[in-house]
Design an enzyme around this catalytic site. Structure first.
Site, PDB file in Angstrom:
ATOM      1  N   ASP A 302      24.541   8.497  56.254  1.00  0.00           N
ATOM      2  CA  ASP A 302      25.902   8.179  56.704  1.00  0.00           C
ATOM      3  C   ASP A 302      26.825   7.773  55.557  1.00  0.00           C
ATOM      4  O   ASP A 302      28.036   8.006  55.612  1.00  0.00           O
ATOM      5  CB  ASP A 302      25.867   7.018  57.720  1.00  0.00           C
ATOM      6  CG  ASP A 302      25.409   7.464  59.099  1.00  0.00           C
ATOM      7  OD1 ASP A 302      24.915   8.599  59.232  1.00  0.00           O
ATOM      8  OD2 ASP A 302      25.533   6.660  60.056  1.00  0.00           O
ATOM      9  N   HIS A 428       6.876  30.854  81.209  1.00  0.00           N
ATOM     10  CA  HIS A 428       7.575  30.793  82.497  1.00  0.00           C
ATOM     11  C   HIS A 428       6.906  29.760  83.404  1.00  0.00           C
ATOM     12  O   HIS A 428       5.677  29.703  83.439  1.00  0.00           O
ATOM     13  CB  HIS A 428       7.537  32.164  83.184  1.00  0.00           C
ATOM     14  CG  HIS A 428       8.169  32.133  84.543  1.00  0.00           C
ATOM     15  ND1 HIS A 428       9.536  32.076  84.707  1.00  0.00           N
ATOM     16  CD2 HIS A 428       7.614  32.109  85.782  1.00  0.00           C
ATOM     17  CE1 HIS A 428       9.799  32.028  86.015  1.00  0.00           C
ATOM     18  NE2 HIS A 428       8.653  32.053  86.682  1.00  0.00           N
TER      19      HIS A 428
HETATM   20  P1  FAD Z   1      21.494   3.383  58.639  1.00  0.00           P
HETATM   21  O1  FAD Z   1      20.591   3.782  59.735  1.00  0.00           O
HETATM   22  O2  FAD Z   1      22.804   2.792  59.005  1.00  0.00           O
HETATM   23  O3  FAD Z   1      20.686   2.377  57.715  1.00  0.00           O
HETATM   24  C1  FAD Z   1      21.293   1.761  56.622  1.00  0.00           C
HETATM   25  C2  FAD Z   1      20.511   0.505  56.286  1.00  0.00           C
HETATM   26  O4  FAD Z   1      20.995  -0.012  55.042  1.00  0.00           O
HETATM   27  C3  FAD Z   1      20.714  -0.621  57.298  1.00  0.00           C
HETATM   28  O5  FAD Z   1      19.450  -1.053  57.760  1.00  0.00           O
HETATM   29  C4  FAD Z   1      21.420  -1.731  56.515  1.00  0.00           C
HETATM   30  O6  FAD Z   1      21.003  -3.025  56.887  1.00  0.00           O
HETATM   31  C5  FAD Z   1      20.994  -1.414  55.083  1.00  0.00           C
HETATM   32  N1  FAD Z   1      21.943  -1.896  54.062  1.00  0.00           N
HETATM   33  C6  FAD Z   1      23.277  -1.684  54.006  1.00  0.00           C
HETATM   34  N2  FAD Z   1      23.792  -2.234  52.894  1.00  0.00           N
HETATM   35  C7  FAD Z   1      22.757  -2.820  52.238  1.00  0.00           C
HETATM   36  C8  FAD Z   1      22.662  -3.545  51.024  1.00  0.00           C
HETATM   37  N3  FAD Z   1      23.708  -3.761  50.228  1.00  0.00           N
HETATM   38  N4  FAD Z   1      21.445  -4.025  50.662  1.00  0.00           N
HETATM   39  C9  FAD Z   1      20.352  -3.805  51.437  1.00  0.00           C
HETATM   40  N5  FAD Z   1      20.380  -3.104  52.592  1.00  0.00           N
HETATM   41  C10 FAD Z   1      21.581  -2.612  52.979  1.00  0.00           C
HETATM   42  N6  FAD Z   1      22.075   9.895  65.374  1.00  0.00           N
HETATM   43  C11 FAD Z   1      21.277  10.877  65.831  1.00  0.00           C
HETATM   44  O7  FAD Z   1      20.849  11.730  65.054  1.00  0.00           O
HETATM   45  N7  FAD Z   1      20.933  10.931  67.161  1.00  0.00           N
HETATM   46  C12 FAD Z   1      21.378  10.017  68.059  1.00  0.00           C
HETATM   47  O8  FAD Z   1      21.046  10.097  69.241  1.00  0.00           O
HETATM   48  C13 FAD Z   1      22.224   8.972  67.589  1.00  0.00           C
HETATM   49  N8  FAD Z   1      22.696   8.030  68.443  1.00  0.00           N
HETATM   50  C14 FAD Z   1      23.476   7.023  67.959  1.00  0.00           C
HETATM   51  C15 FAD Z   1      23.964   6.078  68.842  1.00  0.00           C
HETATM   52  C16 FAD Z   1      24.751   5.033  68.376  1.00  0.00           C
HETATM   53  C17 FAD Z   1      25.269   3.990  69.349  1.00  0.00           C
HETATM   54  C18 FAD Z   1      25.047   4.939  66.983  1.00  0.00           C
HETATM   55  C19 FAD Z   1      25.883   3.806  66.445  1.00  0.00           C
HETATM   56  C20 FAD Z   1      24.587   5.898  66.094  1.00  0.00           C
HETATM   57  C21 FAD Z   1      23.803   6.950  66.569  1.00  0.00           C
HETATM   58  N9  FAD Z   1      23.330   7.942  65.707  1.00  0.00           N
HETATM   59  C22 FAD Z   1      22.551   8.946  66.201  1.00  0.00           C
HETATM   60  C23 FAD Z   1      23.658   7.930  64.273  1.00  0.00           C
HETATM   61  C24 FAD Z   1      22.479   7.399  63.433  1.00  0.00           C
HETATM   62  O9  FAD Z   1      22.136   6.105  63.884  1.00  0.00           O
HETATM   63  C25 FAD Z   1      22.863   7.367  61.970  1.00  0.00           C
HETATM   64  O10 FAD Z   1      23.338   8.636  61.585  1.00  0.00           O
HETATM   65  C26 FAD Z   1      21.675   7.011  61.108  1.00  0.00           C
HETATM   66  O11 FAD Z   1      21.178   5.730  61.430  1.00  0.00           O
HETATM   67  C27 FAD Z   1      22.067   7.012  59.629  1.00  0.00           C
HETATM   68  O12 FAD Z   1      20.974   6.687  58.862  1.00  0.00           O
HETATM   69  P2  FAD Z   1      21.143   6.020  57.416  1.00  0.00           P
HETATM   70  O13 FAD Z   1      19.764   5.863  56.887  1.00  0.00           O
HETATM   71  O14 FAD Z   1      22.116   6.801  56.626  1.00  0.00           O
HETATM   72  O15 FAD Z   1      21.833   4.594  57.664  1.00  0.00           O
END
Ligand code: FAD
Length: 441
Positions: A302, A428
């Protein structure tokens, strides 16, 4: 200072899955996480919402139990039990992820840059040959009076009682999933969407069908609604076709997108941030202002703003490790009732690119399995290149759309033609037969 082969900041699906892949490749890995392992996906996103979706599906089934020849007298929702089930599922999966981290140097704390390649966390300094930022995103805000009165998706997931009525600002994936869940629990739901159709990235025909289907289920959906204010008494005012209108509900929630989370003092790396996201090249290496890549500094998931989905984050991690090339063929799903899913180009995109294409459609009404399940609402729509017969896009509304889309994704990723897919024998009766029926059109 601790040095490892790979240092990852953020333990969401991007960070923790990349950490595990890197360990399998024999690298030493440090993973810094300030909150819970599993990130947004496991703790506040994909998993808790899908647990609620399942309870919502069961509620819908129970309300139609007579159709299946079953008598069910009490269909009331015990929301405390629903929430406890959701929390149990999240806790169980989080324990699973934690147990996989045995060989990873897991640091609990906030990572802050103190040099272009040096990070501080928990009073210790860390560096690595490759640094991967996987810090994810948080709910985006909206610049309107009363914004603070609205609940974010994080807070909606921690409600301890069902409201009587709910307004959701934003008809994107997250907004529509919550609308479908709360409506199935008997909450009066209104969705206010700024664009002229819900689910803006989806094929317009599918999005429109979903809107009509959800309306039939009792959800009030207003498109072309520009929200102007949220008032303390629960009223939300909005402009629609130039006229000021309002709706009122017990709770107002907001789901207008997500905003990347950038680690503190990230500017020390010299990497470029554009529209709030870390800019990366196709190997996931961060870019400088002049467009050159910063060797060994990556941003996945993200935080780079390319595709905010959990499976995109893990795929980005594989790209950063050099295990694969980046692909744009990323399926996406909405877990509403009925589900929607898509991969590849929409019909609108094909038209705007002046492509020569054919469209095939098949409805679930003609699918034996869907009829037996009592879930015939929806269709599979495929878009096929007129000269090469390759599949350009697949768009589904209907039961298990999120699972069926995988078959189209496999075919498209491997460049199969519609005819080659149809040469496969389909079991099927299955819902997937509807994909074949659309391709045969
Ligand atoms: P994240 O999962 O956001 O993880 C980032 C991590 O970094 C967090 O744990 C945070 O605490 C940590 N962090 C941040 N800054 C620091 C720092 N400075 N030091 C240490 N740690 C830090 N996606 C799908 O594919 N399917 C779905 O069905 C879906 N449903 C969703 C429903 C909701 C309500 C939401 C909000 C999102 C949904 N998503 C879904 C999107 C999905 O959750 C994200 O795309 C995904 O979690 C991104 O992964 P990531 O590893 O990039 O970041």
């Amino acid at each position: 200072m601790t040095k490892s082969d790979i240092l990852i900041i953020g333990g969401g699906p991007g960070g923790y899955e990349t950490a595990l892949r890197a360990r399998k490749l024999g690298m030493s890995v440090t993973l810094i996480e300030r909150g819970e392992l599993g990130g947004t996906c496991l703790n506040r996103g994909c998993i808790p919402t899908k647990a609620l979706c399942r309870s919502a599906e069961v509620a819908t089934l129970l309300s139609h139990s007579g159709e299946f020849g079953l008598k069910s007298s009490d269909n009331s929702v015990d929301f405390t039990a629903v929430s406890e089930r959701k929390n149990r599922i999240v806790a169980e999966l989080r324990e699973g992820v934690e147990s996989l981290m045995k060989d990873v140097n897991l640091i609990r704390g906030e990572a802050v840059f103190v040099g272009d390649r040096v990070i501080s966390a928990n009073g210790e300094l860390f560096t690595a040959d490759r640094i991967i930022i996987a810090t994810g995103s948080k709910p985006a805000s909206l610049n309107i009076p009363g914004f603070d009165l609205a609940l974010t998706s994080d807070r909606l997931l921690s409600l301890d009682a069902l409201p009587k009525s709910l307004i959701i600002i934003g008809g994107g994936v997250i907004g529509m999933e919550f609308a479908s869940i709360f409506s199935a629990f008997g909450v009066e739901v209104t969705v206010l969407e700024y664009c002229d159709e819900i689910l803006p990235p989806f094929d317009k025909e599918i999005a429109k069908r979903l809107r009509m289907s959800l309306k039939r289920r009792g959800i009030n959906i207003v498109t072309g609604a520009q929200v102007t204010a949220i008032l303390p008494d629960g009223t939300v005012t909005f402009l629609s076709k130039g006229k000021e209108k309002s709706v009122v509900a017990e709770i107002c929630a907001i789901a207008v997108g997500r905003q990347p989370v950038i680690p503190d003092r990230f500017e020390l790396t010299g990497a470029m941030i554009e529209r709030g996201a870390i800019r990366v090249d196709d190997t996931m290496q961060c870019l400088r202002q002049d467009g050159s890549s910063i060797s060994g500094l990556y941003a996945i998931g993200d935080v780079n703003g390319r595709c905010m989905l959990a499976h995109a984050a893990s795929m980005h991690g594989e790209v950063a490790l050099g295990l694969r090339e980046l692909t744009g063929l990323i399926p996406s799903a909405v877990f509403t009732q009925p589900e929607c899913a898509m991969v590849g180009l929409t019909e609108e995109a094909c038209l705007s690119q002046a492509l020569d294409f054919k469209v095939g459609k098949a409805t679930f009404r003609a699918c034996g399995k869907a009829v037996a399940m009592g879930e015939t609402d929806g269709l599979v729509k495929v878009i096929v290149d007129a000269s090469s017969d390759k599949i350009l896009g697949c768009h589904i509304m209907g039961p298990h759309a999120a699972d069926i889309i995988q078959e189209a994704t496999i075919a498209m990723t491997n460049g199969l033609t519609a005819q080659q897919v149809c040469e496969c024998v389909f079991t099927h009766p299955t819902l997937s037969e509807t994909l074949k029926a659309a391709l045969l059109q």
